[in-house]
Motif scaffolding. Structure first.
Motif, PDB file in Angstrom:
ATOM      1  N   LEU A 174      43.502 -15.892  -4.908  1.00 14.71           N
ATOM      2  CA  LEU A 174      42.137 -16.039  -5.402  1.00 14.71           C
ATOM      3  C   LEU A 174      41.336 -16.975  -4.510  1.00 14.71           C
ATOM      4  O   LEU A 174      40.183 -16.691  -4.150  1.00 14.71           O
ATOM      5  CB  LEU A 174      42.171 -16.570  -6.836  1.00 14.71           C
ATOM      6  N   LEU A 175      41.921 -18.106  -4.134  1.00 15.51           N
ATOM      7  CA  LEU A 175      41.236 -19.065  -3.263  1.00 15.51           C
ATOM      8  C   LEU A 175      40.898 -18.430  -1.918  1.00 15.51           C
ATOM      9  O   LEU A 175      39.785 -18.618  -1.399  1.00 15.51           O
ATOM     10  CB  LEU A 175      42.117 -20.299  -3.070  1.00 15.51           C
ATOM     11  N   SER A 176      41.833 -17.700  -1.356  1.00 14.47           N
ATOM     12  CA  SER A 176      41.604 -17.050  -0.066  1.00 14.47           C
ATOM     13  C   SER A 176      40.451 -16.056  -0.145  1.00 14.47           C
ATOM     14  O   SER A 176      39.594 -16.001   0.747  1.00 14.47           O
ATOM     15  CB  SER A 176      42.885 -16.358   0.399  1.00 14.47           C
ATOM     16  N   ASN A 177      40.397 -15.269  -1.216  1.00 15.41           N
ATOM     17  CA  ASN A 177      39.320 -14.287  -1.381  1.00 15.41           C
ATOM     18  C   ASN A 177      37.961 -14.958  -1.518  1.00 15.41           C
ATOM     19  O   ASN A 177      36.966 -14.511  -0.938  1.00 15.41           O
ATOM     20  CB  ASN A 177      39.591 -13.413  -2.608  1.00 15.41           C
TER      21      ASN A 177
ATOM     22  N   SER B  53      36.855 -16.494   1.843  1.00 17.47           N
ATOM     23  CA  SER B  53      36.400 -15.432   2.758  1.00 17.47           C
ATOM     24  C   SER B  53      35.009 -14.961   2.373  1.00 17.47           C
ATOM     25  O   SER B  53      34.154 -14.739   3.241  1.00 17.47           O
ATOM     26  CB  SER B  53      37.384 -14.251   2.727  1.00 17.47           C
ATOM     27  N   TYR B  54      34.763 -14.828   1.068  1.00 20.45           N
ATOM     28  CA  TYR B  54      33.433 -14.393   0.606  1.00 20.45           C
ATOM     29  C   TYR B  54      32.373 -15.426   0.969  1.00 20.45           C
ATOM     30  O   TYR B  54      31.273 -15.069   1.427  1.00 20.45           O
ATOM     31  CB  TYR B  54      33.475 -14.177  -0.905  1.00 20.45           C
TER      32      TYR B  54
ATOM     33  N   LEU C 128      27.710 -19.203   2.523  1.00 16.61           N
ATOM     34  CA  LEU C 128      27.470 -20.031   1.340  1.00 16.61           C
ATOM     35  C   LEU C 128      28.316 -21.302   1.327  1.00 16.61           C
ATOM     36  O   LEU C 128      28.296 -22.054   0.354  1.00 16.61           O
ATOM     37  CB  LEU C 128      27.770 -19.226   0.067  1.00 16.61           C
ATOM     38  N   SER C 129      29.022 -21.545   2.418  1.00 15.14           N
ATOM     39  CA  SER C 129      29.939 -22.683   2.444  1.00 15.14           C
ATOM     40  C   SER C 129      29.239 -24.029   2.360  1.00 15.14           C
ATOM     41  O   SER C 129      29.866 -25.041   2.017  1.00 15.14           O
ATOM     42  CB  SER C 129      30.799 -22.635   3.721  1.00 15.14           C
ATOM     43  N   ASP C 130      27.946 -24.067   2.673  1.00 18.94           N
ATOM     44  CA  ASP C 130      27.207 -25.333   2.624  1.00 18.94           C
ATOM     45  C   ASP C 130      26.882 -25.757   1.196  1.00 18.94           C
ATOM     46  O   ASP C 130      26.744 -26.959   0.920  1.00 18.94           O
ATOM     47  CB  ASP C 130      25.915 -25.223   3.431  1.00 18.94           C
ATOM     48  N   VAL C 131      26.741 -24.791   0.302  1.00 19.82           N
ATOM     49  CA  VAL C 131      26.341 -25.117  -1.078  1.00 19.82           C
ATOM     50  C   VAL C 131      27.453 -24.842  -2.091  1.00 19.82           C
ATOM     51  O   VAL C 131      27.349 -25.252  -3.251  1.00 19.82           O
ATOM     52  CB  VAL C 131      25.072 -24.325  -1.479  1.00 19.82           C
TER      53      VAL C 131
END
Length: 241
Positions: A93-96, A99-100, A106-109
């Protein structure tokens, strides 16, 4: 001429009361003998059972009627297998999710990590709400839809926590940060359960207000970090203190 009265013949043997008394004493004696003999049998049985437990080789020599020899081994193995599957599901789940987030920039927020509690998603305020509001923004729909799709494939419980900075709020809808943080957590759960057709009993909403900051409330950047919603997809093995 007067007739002489014959003296009353005295009965030979013991008095009648003594016969009854002796019978009673005999019965009591027999009763106590029986009790004593039964108690001796119980002691023998007890000692025999105690000796059998001390001689463990007897239990190890004779095969058990239970399908497996060690009753504690199989349940423990099942528990370890279950824990391994839970870890695998959460890691997948974390990997998915990561990746999304990377694909959609969206990694900044939104930050996804794995802790002892499970998979933790930290969503900044601007990714979900307008300032001082608790209505989910349309821009957040795609990400929450993705989370809902992933949750549909696992049975884990989900805890959604609302957090604010320490600036006071006093509006008709939100008299304090307690109400605002609770409403934001509830809004996220409401969206997930309605659009993802998820079981509402899997979710819990908690509002912490400004009581659990992750940064000092001394700069605008830190204030922004504290205004967040955390979605915890819980690890079944974790027990919250």
């Amino acid at each position: 001429m007067k007739r002489r009265r014959r003296p009353a013949s005295e009965s030979k043997g013991a008095p009648r009361w003594m016969v009854t008394f002796s019978d009673l004493i005999t019965l009591i004696l027999v009763f106590f003998i029986l009790l004593f003999s039964m108690s001796q049998i119980d002691i023998v049985k007890f000692r025999t059972i105690a000796d059998s437990f001390q001689q463990r080789q007897i239990l190890e020599f004779y095969p058990s009627v239970i399908p497996f020899d060690d009753p504690s081994a199989e349940p423990e193995m099942e528990s370890e297998d279950s824990q391994g599957k839970d870890d695998q599901d959460l890691n997948s789940l974390l990997s998915n999710i990561q990746s999304y987030l990377k694909e959609n920039k969206l990694s900044d927020v939104i930050v996804a990590t794995r802790t002892e509690r499970g998979v933790v998603l930290v969503l900044q305020e601007q990714a979900l709400f307008d300032s001082g509001e608790a209505t989910v923004l349309e821009d957040a729909y795609p990400f929450l839809n993705k989370v809902g799709d992933l949750l549909a494939g696992i049975p884990n419980f989900v805890k959604v926590e609302g957090h604010t900075d320490n600036r006071p709020i006093d509006t008709y809808r939100f008299p304090s940060n307690w109400e605002l943080s609770s409403a934001r957590a509830s809004s996220v759960i409401r969206y997930l359960t309605r659009t993802g057709d998820l079981d509402p009993t899997r979710f819990i909403a908690v509002g912490y207000g400004d009581t659990r900051p992750i940064a000092p409330n001394d700069t605008s950047e830190n204030l922004q970090k504290n205004r967040r919603v955390e979605v915890i997809i819980t690890d079944p093995q974790f027990v919250e203190q």
